[in-house]
Design an enzyme around this catalytic site. Structure first.
Site: not given
Ligand SMILES: C[S@@+](CC[C@H](N)C(=O)[O-])C[C@H]1O[C@@H](n2cnc3c(N)ncnc32)[C@H](O)[C@@H]1O
Length: 277
Positions: A43, A148
């Site tokens: 990445r 996000d």
């Molecule tokens: C696996 S996705 C889950 C998406 C959705 N909630 C679902 O369950 O389908 C995890 C998301 O959390 C976000 N994320 C990770 N760390 C974060 C943080 N410290 N603050 C806000 N968002 C975060 C990532 O960018 C990602 O888009």
């Protein structure tokens, strides 16, 4: 930096990896396992190429000198954004069959929901469709805050344009009401209707920092996010969530996440749904 791996376009060492994973954890709370070494390489290599840098040492320098601007790209490159429409559908059923009727019973006519860690917006629009469908039956208004840390996925979420493949499992009657099918150069895509979008605000927000707002939500969806956090980060976040939920509010986590031993402010009611106590 030492211990180079062979057969790579860029010299990537264990020290580089340790540096990047420390940064990632400090900034986003995401704990990076040892087996993410290859993922980091592939990445971040893309980012090096975009910047026309020729080594990871240069990228480390670049990051240090351009903290403000580069950090967003660095985090965007490392987040895991897997999601889908109506993923873990029982949560949307809980919203329409239990939460909304209970709020109507109490004569609450405005519903406020937070989709925290919304990725490209499929979770958010699934919540929105559930609310909008119910609002045709009951008389209420609603709003969603969708956040996000990753600005790239937020851009896609705001656009609300998806390949037909991704919307294929949404029931046809619902899809017809809330999506427009693309024609001509937009063939193969579906766009969320502006009617659905108008009650949603998308914002960048890092969950491990102070939220910077005083709001009260009826439900917080934070699914498949805290799985990447260590225990202290998780405990802190859940305490902050409790502070911005209504007295009868719910916190909904992802299928492999739990508050067991993390918080006494919530009680499990099954299916990774937690009621505020
Ligand atoms: C696996 S996705 C889950 C998406 C959705 N909630 C679902 O369950 O389908 C995890 C998301 O959390 C976000 N994320 C990770 N760390 C974060 C943080 N410290 N603050 C806000 N968002 C975060 C990532 O960018 C990602 O888009």
């Amino acid at each position: 930096m030492s211990t180079a791996m062979q057969d790579r376009d860029f010299h990537f060492t264990r020290e580089h990896f340790e540096y990047f994973r420390r940064l990632s954890q400090d900034y986003s709370g995401i704990v990076v396992a040892d087996n993410k070494y290859e993922m980091f390489y592939s990445r971040l290599t893309k980012r090096l190429r975009q910047l026309r840098l020729t080594s990871f040492d240069d990228y480390v320098d670049y990051l240090k000198k351009n903290k403000e601007t580069e950090f967003t790209h660095f985090i965007n490159a490392l987040t895991t954004n897997l999601t889908s429409f109506f993923r873990e559908n029982h949560h949307f059923q809980f919203l329409s069959n239990q939460v909304i009727p209970a709020l109507m019973e109490r004569n609450q006519r405005r519903i406020s929901i937070w989709s925290a860690g919304c990725s490209i917006g499929e979770e958010t629009y699934s919540i929105a469709m559930t609310l909008a469908e119910a609002a045709q039956e009951y008389n209420f208004t609603w709003e969603i805050l969708a956040t996000d840390i990753d600005t790239e996925v937020l851009g896609q979420a705001r656009q609300g344009v998806y390949q037909l493949e991704r919307v294929k499992n949404i029931p046809m009657n619902i899809k017809k009401r809330w999506f427009l099918k693309g024609k001509g150069s937009n063939e193969g895509y579906a766009k969320v209707s502006s009617e659905l979008k108008k009650n949603i605000r998308f914002e960048q927000l890092n969950l491990i920092r102070d939220f910077g707002f005083k709001k009260t939500f009826d439900v917080i969806f934070c699914r498949n996010v805290v799985i990447y956090f260590d225990r202290n980060t998780k405990t802190d976040l859940v305490r902050k969530f409790a502070g911005c939920l209504s007295n009868d509010g719910y916190l909904i986590l992802g299928h492999s996440e739990s508050l067991h031993g993390i918080s006494e402010q919530f009680r499990s009611i099954g299916n990774t749904i937690y009621a505020r106590v």
